[in-house]
Design a protein around this motif. Structure first.
Motif, PDB file in Angstrom:
ATOM      1  N   MET A 191       0.813  -1.200   0.000  1.00 12.77           N
ATOM      2  CA  MET A 191       0.000   0.000   0.000  1.00 12.77           C
ATOM      3  C   MET A 191       0.854   1.261   0.000  1.00 12.77           C
ATOM      4  N   GLU A 192       2.049   1.200   0.552  1.00 16.31           N
ATOM      5  CA  GLU A 192       2.931   2.363   0.521  1.00 16.31           C
ATOM      6  C   GLU A 192       3.361   2.666  -0.917  1.00 16.31           C
ATOM      7  N   VAL A 193       3.701   1.630  -1.701  1.00 14.07           N
ATOM      8  CA  VAL A 193       4.097   1.887  -3.084  1.00 14.07           C
ATOM      9  C   VAL A 193       2.875   2.133  -3.969  1.00 14.07           C
ATOM     10  N   TYR A 194       1.758   1.507  -3.635  1.00 15.33           N
ATOM     11  CA  TYR A 194       0.539   1.684  -4.423  1.00 15.33           C
ATOM     12  C   TYR A 194       0.043   3.125  -4.348  1.00 15.33           C
ATOM     13  N   ARG A 195       0.123   3.708  -3.162  1.00 11.49           N
ATOM     14  CA  ARG A 195      -0.466   5.039  -2.985  1.00 11.49           C
ATOM     15  C   ARG A 195       0.323   6.116  -3.724  1.00 11.49           C
ATOM     16  N   THR A 196       1.534   5.816  -4.169  1.00 14.07           N
ATOM     17  CA  THR A 196       2.343   6.795  -4.889  1.00 14.07           C
ATOM     18  C   THR A 196       2.558   6.422  -6.354  1.00 14.07           C
ATOM     19  N   ASN A 197       1.977   5.319  -6.816  1.00 12.85           N
ATOM     20  CA  ASN A 197       2.298   4.880  -8.181  1.00 12.85           C
ATOM     21  C   ASN A 197       1.693   5.776  -9.259  1.00 12.85           C
ATOM     22  N   SER A 198       0.663   6.552  -8.909  1.00  8.19           N
ATOM     23  CA  SER A 198       0.042   7.454  -9.881  1.00  8.19           C
ATOM     24  C   SER A 198       0.267   8.919  -9.507  1.00  8.19           C
ATOM     25  N   GLN A 199       1.370   9.206  -8.804  1.00  4.65           N
ATOM     26  CA  GLN A 199       1.555  10.556  -8.275  1.00  4.65           C
ATOM     27  C   GLN A 199       1.689  11.604  -9.377  1.00  4.65           C
ATOM     28  N   ARG A 200       1.958  11.170 -10.586  1.00  2.24           N
ATOM     29  CA  ARG A 200       1.992  12.128 -11.690  1.00  2.24           C
ATOM     30  C   ARG A 200       0.623  12.771 -11.897  1.00  2.24           C
ATOM     31  N   ILE A 201      -0.435  12.024 -11.563  1.00  5.07           N
ATOM     32  CA  ILE A 201      -1.804  12.538 -11.649  1.00  5.07           C
ATOM     33  C   ILE A 201      -2.488  12.209 -10.325  1.00  5.07           C
ATOM     34  N   PRO A 202      -2.324  13.064  -9.309  1.00 11.08           N
ATOM     35  CA  PRO A 202      -2.751  12.737  -7.944  1.00 11.08           C
ATOM     36  C   PRO A 202      -4.237  12.445  -7.795  1.00 11.08           C
ATOM     37  N   SER A 203      -5.082  12.936  -8.684  1.00  9.12           N
ATOM     38  CA  SER A 203      -6.522  12.723  -8.518  1.00  9.12           C
ATOM     39  C   SER A 203      -6.933  11.269  -8.695  1.00  9.12           C
ATOM     40  N   LEU A 204      -6.042  10.421  -9.210  1.00  5.16           N
ATOM     41  CA  LEU A 204      -6.411   9.014  -9.412  1.00  5.16           C
ATOM     42  C   LEU A 204      -6.481   8.257  -8.089  1.00  5.16           C
ATOM     43  N   THR A 205      -5.525   8.501  -7.203  1.00  2.00           N
ATOM     44  CA  THR A 205      -5.524   7.806  -5.910  1.00  2.00           C
ATOM     45  C   THR A 205      -6.029   8.699  -4.781  1.00  2.00           C
ATOM     46  N   ALA A 206      -5.895  10.016  -4.947  1.00  2.00           N
ATOM     47  CA  ALA A 206      -6.277  10.967  -3.902  1.00  2.00           C
ATOM     48  C   ALA A 206      -5.620  10.545  -2.587  1.00  2.00           C
ATOM     49  N   ALA A 207      -6.390  10.419  -1.516  1.00  2.00           N
ATOM     50  CA  ALA A 207      -5.832  10.062  -0.211  1.00  2.00           C
ATOM     51  C   ALA A 207      -5.993   8.572   0.105  1.00  2.00           C
ATOM     52  N   ILE A 208      -6.227   7.749  -0.904  1.00  2.00           N
ATOM     53  CA  ILE A 208      -6.541   6.323  -0.776  1.00  2.00           C
ATOM     54  C   ILE A 208      -7.909   6.132  -0.120  1.00  2.00           C
ATOM     55  N   VAL A 209      -8.105   6.664   1.077  1.00  2.00           N
ATOM     56  CA  VAL A 209      -9.439   6.654   1.684  1.00  2.00           C
ATOM     57  C   VAL A 209     -10.325   7.582   0.852  1.00  2.00           C
ATOM     58  N   PRO A 210     -11.448   7.099   0.345  1.00  2.00           N
ATOM     59  CA  PRO A 210     -12.266   7.934  -0.549  1.00  2.00           C
ATOM     60  C   PRO A 210     -12.857   9.158   0.156  1.00  2.00           C
ATOM     61  N   GLU A 211     -13.197  10.134  -0.650  1.00  2.00           N
ATOM     62  CA  GLU A 211     -13.823  11.344  -0.162  1.00  2.00           C
ATOM     63  C   GLU A 211     -15.229  11.054   0.372  1.00  2.00           C
ATOM     64  N   PRO A 212     -15.749  11.925   1.247  1.00  2.31           N
ATOM     65  CA  PRO A 212     -17.105  11.729   1.784  1.00  2.31           C
ATOM     66  C   PRO A 212     -18.161  12.093   0.746  1.00  2.31           C
ATOM     67  N   ILE A 213     -18.388  11.198  -0.189  1.00  6.20           N
ATOM     68  CA  ILE A 213     -19.335  11.399  -1.289  1.00  6.20           C
ATOM     69  C   ILE A 213     -20.366  10.279  -1.219  1.00  6.20           C
ATOM     70  N   TYR A 214     -21.641  10.631  -1.324  1.00  3.55           N
ATOM     71  CA  TYR A 214     -22.677   9.644  -1.006  1.00  3.55           C
ATOM     72  C   TYR A 214     -23.783   9.534  -2.048  1.00  3.55           C
TER      73      TYR A 214
END
Length: 405
Positions: A191-214
């Motif tokens: 998960m440490e490497v996964y959370r940074t694998n798309s850092q070129r486009i941060p909106s893909l992973t965001a904060a890993i924990v999803p936003e409060p959207i319902y």
């Protein structure tokens, strides 16, 4: 057209394994040959009764998954174990076998071979944009749990519950403590490497924990539309303008009416994976039914404290202390003394009347620690013993046995 599935009507489970040399345990990029043995031709997916097998981005990874929604998790341990046995039988003729755990301990990710057959253009697009020669793309095996919903109310309740439980999951599932031949400092390195694998486009992973959207409309506007806009300059052909581009720790698939949880490391055998999934589902059911707090209160939990705890649990897993009283209240924990994540799990299971039986897979995890901790303890300070340790893990997978210290 079949009737839509509602909350907890069915389950989709996917288990990913590495293919390695039977003796050296070095990765073997032969998933296509394994699928050819199962199907009689090189294809990306073959249906084999209750389960299906399919390829992944890396050619040394195979995925075993439920062949459509499964009505219950209960029989899946036996199904997955039978298919592990079948896959190993096919691989034995190629001098190879399956290896569990979420990361290969010594592979060089720069030597990764991508799946070269159908869907290769999609993988090549990812490779061109993100460079898949890294652990975050080439060396990570996980368990995915797909849970159905129908309509905005069910989506919102399920999404709220998943957000709350996500930081607790590495305490049970961390199985990737070693990378590049040495301890990484994280019990859940995947998960440490996964959370940074798309850092070129941060909106893909965001904060890993999803936003409060319902709601679906809010999800479309706040997540999908932003991702698609951000990827467009790098993807002029539009090959990645699809929901699968979303790389959060849980992703909404409105096209399927399901949320997919993606933060669980693969364990040493299917019995361990399914024991974790049973605990996850039982907890999510309790949250959705508002056992401890209301849906309205669950919706108010912000992303930042959940993400911060997640970053701590991928490092220290079961021993991570929880100091956030608001989060603890979501699980009915009101004691003045702040628990570790493992202690909170014991509280949750006791509250649900699901204290694990002695020596059961979940009892082993809660008593001896997650698989990552047991791997480090078995390996000791002399990391020349890594090959025997991982040979034992491969045998655990073959036999359906827990890895013990």
């Amino acid at each position: 057209m079949s009737d839509p599935l509602h909350l907890f009507d069915a389950y989709g489970v996917e288990l990913e394994y590495m293919i390695v040399d039977a003796q050296s345990l070095d990765v073997r990029p032969i998933a296509d040959l394994l699928l050819e043995k199962a199907a009689g031709e090189i294809i990306s997916e073959v249906e084999l009764g209750e389960l299906a097998w399919s390829n992944e981005l890396a050619l040394h990874v195979i995925e075993l998954k439920t062949n459509g929604p499964a009505a219950s998790l209960d029989p899946l341990t036996d199904y997955f174990q039978q298919h592990v046995t079948q896959a190993n039988e096919y691989l034995s003729s190629l001098g190879a076998r399956l290896l569990p755990t979420a990361m290969h301990p010594w592979m060089d990710p720069h030597t990764v071979q991508l799946w070269p057959h159908d869907y290769n253009p999609i993988y090549q697009a990812y490779n061109r944009i993100f460079d898949c020669r890294g652990h975050g793309w080439a060396n990570l095996q996980s368990v995915h749990l797909n849970l159905p919903f129908c309509g905005d109310d069910e989506f919102g309740r399920l999404h709220a519950a998943i957000r709350l439980i996500m930081p607790l999951l590495p305490a049970l599932a961390a199985s990737s403590p070693i990378c590049d031949g040495k301890p990484s400092g994280f019990l859940d390195t995947r998960m440490e490497v996964y959370r940074t694998n798309s850092q070129r486009i941060p909106s893909l992973t965001a904060a890993i924990v999803p936003e409060p959207i319902y709601t679906e409309g809010d999800y479309q506007r706040e997540i999908f539309e932003k991702m698609y806009a951000d990827i467009e300059p790098h993807d002029p052909e539009g090959m990645l303008q699809y929901p699968f581009l979303n790389a959060r720790g849980a992703i909404a698939r409105f096209d399927r009416g399901a949320i997919e949880i993606r933060v669980l490391d693969i364990q040493e055998c299917p019995a361990a994976d399914l024991a974790i999934l049973q605990a996850v589902v039982a907890t999510l059911k309790a949250l959705v039914s508002e056992k401890w707090t209301s849906f309205a209160e669950q919706q108010l939990v912000a992303t930042m404290p959940l993400s911060q705890l997640f970053l701590e649990t991928i490092r220290t897993a079961d021993t991570t202390p929880i100091t956030d009283g608001d989060l603890l209240r979501q699980f009915g924990y009101s004691a003045r003394q702040r628990p570790t994540v493992a202690e909170l799990w014991r509280h949750i299971l006791a509250e649900l009347g699901q204290t694990p039986a002695e020596e059961s897979p979940l009892d082993v995890i809660l008593t001896d620690g997650p698989l990552a901790r047991r791997i480090l303890q078995k390996a000791g300070h002399d990391l020349s013993h890594l090959q025997p340790v991982y040979s034992e893990l491969a045998e655990c997978l073959s036999q359906g046995a827990m890895f013990r210290m």
